[in-house]
Design a protein around this motif. Structure first.
Motif, PDB file in Angstrom:
ATOM      1  N   ALA A  53       0.829  -1.210   0.000  1.00 34.17           N
ATOM      2  CA  ALA A  53       0.000   0.000   0.000  1.00 34.17           C
ATOM      3  C   ALA A  53       0.860   1.255   0.000  1.00 34.17           C
ATOM      4  O   ALA A  53       0.545   2.240  -0.692  1.00 34.17           O
ATOM      5  N   GLU A  54       1.944   1.240   0.769  1.00 32.33           N
ATOM      6  CA  GLU A  54       2.828   2.405   0.808  1.00 32.33           C
ATOM      7  C   GLU A  54       3.456   2.647  -0.554  1.00 32.33           C
ATOM      8  O   GLU A  54       3.526   3.792  -1.034  1.00 32.33           O
ATOM      9  N   TRP A  55       3.904   1.584  -1.209  1.00 30.81           N
ATOM     10  CA  TRP A  55       4.549   1.729  -2.520  1.00 30.81           C
ATOM     11  C   TRP A  55       3.555   2.231  -3.565  1.00 30.81           C
ATOM     12  O   TRP A  55       3.851   3.186  -4.306  1.00 30.81           O
ATOM     13  N   LEU A  56       2.378   1.630  -3.600  1.00 30.14           N
ATOM     14  CA  LEU A  56       1.390   2.037  -4.592  1.00 30.14           C
ATOM     15  C   LEU A  56       0.909   3.465  -4.343  1.00 30.14           C
ATOM     16  O   LEU A  56       0.556   4.180  -5.292  1.00 30.14           O
ATOM     17  N   SER A  57       0.896   3.900  -3.087  1.00 33.30           N
ATOM     18  CA  SER A  57       0.459   5.269  -2.790  1.00 33.30           C
ATOM     19  C   SER A  57       1.404   6.307  -3.369  1.00 33.30           C
ATOM     20  O   SER A  57       1.017   7.472  -3.541  1.00 33.30           O
ATOM     21  N   ARG A  58       2.613   5.896  -3.686  1.00 36.11           N
ATOM     22  CA  ARG A  58       3.591   6.828  -4.262  1.00 36.11           C
ATOM     23  C   ARG A  58       3.417   6.970  -5.772  1.00 36.11           C
ATOM     24  O   ARG A  58       4.007   7.873  -6.376  1.00 36.11           O
TER      25      ARG A  58
END
Length: 262
Positions: A53-58
């Motif tokens: 989720a953190e990676w995709l949020s970027r």
């Protein structure tokens, strides 16, 4: 229009250097849509979902995310309990419903389905399945698209076996789904799962519907370096570039071009 297609990132077993480089590349490219075609995690663990989720949020919006067979807990007694009580709970908390994400912009209609299953009446639960209800829903969405739209379907498993592929998908209902989607005017069916980029025509209808698979950004390579796809949509043609991470950068590993259905 430009689409970026990633899949099989497998956080928990990701290629960290490639994942970071991919995020930077995608942010700079500013595609019109990012498609994440499943297997975001390795073992469906909460920490892996947090990393995904953190990676995709970027990455730039808009984005469509579908789950894969690894995106439900399955390692250890507690994780299996989680799998059978709220199998898609961790996915839904971060990315929304596990089935039926859709997106539309001028000139393009995108439908999706969840081809992964929590359990099946066969030993290998990693293989795919498509229900009659899912087929009917996607067909309705494709048929409702405005005339001239590029019609795209997203799922994790290739609906039909890929000749020469490094592994099988054996999707229950996959051939029927592919046939029905072609009849409904699907132009491109995007998937992942086999960790190897491919483009191949689906042998139904006029032969212009293309199955497009992206590779992996994990350490679980199967014949190609970690990478993802860039799909460029032109008025009469679609171009697919499979990018591979080698020697500290992404380079074009292979390209395909095919005519659009007019």
């Amino acid at each position: 229009m430009k689409l970026v297609q990633v899949s099989d990132i497998h956080f928990g077993g990701e290629n960290r250097e490639a994942v970071e480089a991919a995020a930077a590349w995608i942010v700079e490219a500013q595609p019109d849509l990012v498609v994440a075609a499943g297997d975001l995690t390795l073992d469906g663990k909460a920490a892996e979902f947090e990393a995904a989720a953190e990676w995709l949020s970027r990455l730039p919006d808009p984005m469509i995310v579908v789950p894969g067979n690894h995106d439900t807990p399955f390692v250890g007694p507690g994780e299996l309990f989680e799998r059978f009580t709220r199998g898609w709970g961790r996915f839904k908390e971060r990315f929304g419903d596990e089935d039926g994400a859709a997106w539309r912009a001028p000139g393009i209609t995108v439908a999706s389905l969840n081809s992964a299953r929590i359990a099946q009446v066969r030993w290998n639960w990693s293989k795919g399945a498509v229900s009659h209800g899912q087929i009917r829903r996607v067909v309705r969405e494709l048929e409702a698209a405005p005339a001239g739209d590029l019609r795209v379907v997203v799922c994790h498993h290739p609906l039909m076996e890929i000749l020469g592929g490094p592994m099988t998908a054996k999707v229950h209902g996959g051939v029927d789904a592919a046939n029905r989607f072609v009849a409904a005017g699907a132009d491109v069916i995007l998937s992942g799962h086999i960790h190897l980029p491919f483009v191949t025509a689906i042998p139904f209808g006029d032969g212009k519907t293309q199955a497009v698979g992206s590779g992996t950004l994990s350490v679980r390579e199967r014949g190609a370096a970690p990478g993802f796809n860039v799909i460029e949509i032109e008025p009469e043609c679609i171009r697919v570039k499979a990018l591979a991470y080698e020697r500290g950068q992404f380079d074009v590993w292979r390209t395909w071009a095919f005519d659009r259905r007019l």
